[in-house]
Scaffold this motif. Structure first.
Motif, PDB file in Angstrom:
ATOM      1  N   LEU A 171       0.834  -0.757   0.406  1.00 21.22           N
ATOM      2  CA  LEU A 171      -0.026   0.285   0.375  1.00 21.22           C
ATOM      3  C   LEU A 171       0.994   1.387  -0.055  1.00 21.22           C
ATOM      4  N   LYS A 172       0.871   1.942  -1.284  1.00 17.89           N
ATOM      5  CA  LYS A 172       2.058   3.334  -1.639  1.00 17.89           C
ATOM      6  C   LYS A 172       1.539   4.139  -0.143  1.00 17.89           C
ATOM      7  N   LYS A 173       0.436   4.740  -0.741  1.00 16.15           N
ATOM      8  CA  LYS A 173      -0.097   5.304   0.377  1.00 16.15           C
ATOM      9  C   LYS A 173      -0.682   5.632   1.300  1.00 16.15           C
ATOM     10  N   GLN A 174       0.072   5.682   2.413  1.00 11.91           N
ATOM     11  CA  GLN A 174      -0.206   4.955   3.644  1.00 11.91           C
ATOM     12  C   GLN A 174      -1.638   5.241   4.747  1.00 11.91           C
ATOM     13  N   ASP A 175      -2.986   5.657   5.124  1.00 11.91           N
ATOM     14  CA  ASP A 175      -3.854   6.187   5.518  1.00 11.91           C
ATOM     15  C   ASP A 175      -3.221   5.840   7.388  1.00 11.91           C
ATOM     16  N   LEU A 176      -2.339   7.054   7.675  1.00 11.65           N
ATOM     17  CA  LEU A 176      -2.127   6.476   8.912  1.00 11.65           C
ATOM     18  C   LEU A 176      -3.301   6.934  10.210  1.00 11.65           C
ATOM     19  N   SER A 177      -4.317   7.442   9.418  1.00 12.53           N
ATOM     20  CA  SER A 177      -4.854   7.600  10.539  1.00 12.53           C
ATOM     21  C   SER A 177      -5.571   6.331  11.235  1.00 12.53           C
ATOM     22  N   LYS A 178      -5.733   5.474  11.152  1.00 10.13           N
ATOM     23  CA  LYS A 178      -5.952   3.535  10.823  1.00 10.13           C
ATOM     24  C   LYS A 178      -5.688   3.717  11.857  1.00 10.13           C
ATOM     25  N   THR A 179      -6.500   2.993  13.042  1.00  9.43           N
ATOM     26  CA  THR A 179      -6.162   2.957  14.483  1.00  9.43           C
ATOM     27  C   THR A 179      -6.142   0.835  14.690  1.00  9.43           C
ATOM     28  N   GLU A 180      -7.038   0.431  13.995  1.00  9.21           N
ATOM     29  CA  GLU A 180      -7.206  -1.050  13.894  1.00  9.21           C
ATOM     30  C   GLU A 180      -5.864  -1.725  13.319  1.00  9.21           C
ATOM     31  N   SER A 181      -5.558  -2.834  14.286  1.00  9.22           N
ATOM     32  CA  SER A 181      -5.030  -3.643  13.612  1.00  9.22           C
ATOM     33  C   SER A 181      -4.894  -4.327  12.901  1.00  9.22           C
ATOM     34  N   GLU A 182      -5.640  -4.801  12.272  1.00  8.23           N
ATOM     35  CA  GLU A 182      -6.238  -5.610  11.059  1.00  8.23           C
ATOM     36  C   GLU A 182      -5.921  -4.890  10.356  1.00  8.23           C
ATOM     37  N   GLN A 183      -6.099  -3.412   9.970  1.00  4.86           N
ATOM     38  CA  GLN A 183      -5.672  -3.009   9.066  1.00  4.86           C
ATOM     39  C   GLN A 183      -4.114  -2.616   8.198  1.00  4.86           C
ATOM     40  N   TRP A 184      -3.308  -3.658   9.006  1.00  8.72           N
ATOM     41  CA  TRP A 184      -2.399  -3.424   8.632  1.00  8.72           C
ATOM     42  C   TRP A 184      -1.193  -4.800   8.300  1.00  8.72           C
ATOM     43  N   PRO A 185      -1.826  -5.312   8.176  1.00 14.58           N
ATOM     44  CA  PRO A 185      -1.660  -6.963   7.370  1.00 14.58           C
ATOM     45  C   PRO A 185       0.010  -7.355   6.107  1.00 14.58           C
ATOM     46  N   ILE A 186       0.619  -7.475   6.388  1.00 16.41           N
ATOM     47  CA  ILE A 186       2.047  -7.536   5.931  1.00 16.41           C
ATOM     48  C   ILE A 186       2.628  -9.289   5.809  1.00 16.41           C
ATOM     49  N   THR A 187       3.082  -9.782   4.771  1.00 16.80           N
ATOM     50  CA  THR A 187       3.512 -11.061   4.559  1.00 16.80           C
ATOM     51  C   THR A 187       4.906 -11.099   4.844  1.00 16.80           C
ATOM     52  N   MET A 188       4.961 -11.944   6.153  1.00 14.50           N
ATOM     53  CA  MET A 188       6.880 -11.581   5.829  1.00 14.50           C
ATOM     54  C   MET A 188       7.917 -11.517   4.872  1.00 14.50           C
ATOM     55  N   ASP A 189       7.382 -12.486   3.891  1.00 14.84           N
ATOM     56  CA  ASP A 189       7.445 -12.263   2.237  1.00 14.84           C
ATOM     57  C   ASP A 189       8.310 -11.008   2.147  1.00 14.84           C
ATOM     58  N   ASP A 190       6.996 -10.453   1.765  1.00 13.61           N
ATOM     59  CA  ASP A 190       6.499  -8.880   1.028  1.00 13.61           C
ATOM     60  C   ASP A 190       7.293  -8.013   2.211  1.00 13.61           C
ATOM     61  N   VAL A 191       7.763  -8.569   3.359  1.00 13.00           N
ATOM     62  CA  VAL A 191       8.682  -7.448   4.378  1.00 13.00           C
ATOM     63  C   VAL A 191      10.505  -7.686   4.301  1.00 13.00           C
ATOM     64  N   ALA A 192      10.807  -9.056   3.701  1.00 16.58           N
ATOM     65  CA  ALA A 192      11.863  -9.540   3.346  1.00 16.58           C
ATOM     66  C   ALA A 192      12.435  -8.592   1.779  1.00 16.58           C
ATOM     67  N   LEU A 193      11.411  -8.961   1.220  1.00 14.28           N
ATOM     68  CA  LEU A 193      11.488  -7.790  -0.126  1.00 14.28           C
ATOM     69  C   LEU A 193      11.798  -6.558   0.154  1.00 14.28           C
ATOM     70  N   SER A 194      10.785  -5.913   1.463  1.00 14.98           N
ATOM     71  CA  SER A 194      11.407  -4.507   0.969  1.00 14.98           C
ATOM     72  C   SER A 194      12.698  -4.452   1.912  1.00 14.98           C
TER      73      SER A 194
END
Length: 226
Positions: A171-194
């Protein structure tokens, strides 16, 4: 351009191990070095990589600097809150990170990529997940130490890890106003790719904080334009 020589702290972890695999497979990088705690862990990195035994808890800053001397970049993916609780996280996630930052300065390694946590600087977010406030305090403190260093850092702040297959998208344009934890899913593969994308695009990611969750923008595109 010569392939980047990268040293990875936390190379046996869920994210660090994935980072090592990507570094090994890419022609953009020289064989990476895994910095491990135990001699028996060296055996995990026989193919396409090297390993050095240096405990960030027990080693001095000078000893850590000697391990990473001659490398172009350091990735800090070590984390111990989940396994060891608050006291262990203080030694690894906070002081361990700070010691590696100091070691980078001593060894003249300017490029530094840190895996942190989503919204680590937002105190209003720290209570979203019960029991995680101490973790966030530790992550914020480590981030601040990096921010106030003279390193060419990238601080990656991923959301909530899952083990789904990597998408290669964020998600390139992050909505940082979101407060619910489920709004921020990320695969561990994609963390490594980042991490590898950050290392390959220092011109757009140096001295930046990148909030990371899955979305629709290809990461190879996103990391060119932060």
């Amino acid at each position: 351009m010569s392939p980047l020589k990268v040293a990875v702290f936390g190379a046996t972890g869920r994210i660090g191990g994935r980072v090592m695999n990507l570094l090994i497979k890419s022609d953009a990088f020289a064989p990476p070095m895994a910095v491990v705690r135990k001699k028996e862990q060296v055996e995990l990195f026989k193919d396409g990589a090297t390993a050095a035994v240096t405990s960030i808890v027990e080693a001095t800053v000078a000893e850590i600097a000697n391990t990473i001397k001659g490398y172009d970049a350091v990735v800090f993916a070590a984390a111990n809150f989940r396994a060891g609780g608050e006291s262990s996280a203080l030694l690894v996630d906070l002081d361990g990170c700070n010691k590696v930052v100091d070691a980078c300065k001593l060894a003249n390694v300017k490029r530094f990529v840190l895996i942190s946590a989503v919204k680590a600087q937002d105190r209003d977010f720290w209570d979203v997940v019960p029991g995680f406030k101490p973790y966030y305090i530790i992550k914020n403190a480590a981030d601040q130490y990096v921010f106030h260093s003279d390193l060419d850092y990238t601080v990656i702040q991923p959301g909530w890890f899952n083990e789904n297959k990597g998408t290669g998208k964020m998600l390139k344009k992050q909505d940082l106003s979101k407060t619910e934890s489920e709004q921020w899913p990320i695969t561990m593969d994609d963390v490594a790719l980042s991490v590898t994308e950050s290392l390959q695009h220092p011109e757009s990611t140096t001295r930046k904080v990148i909030t990371l969750s899955n979305g629709d923008t290809p990461m190879a595109e996103a990391f060119k334009t932060f």
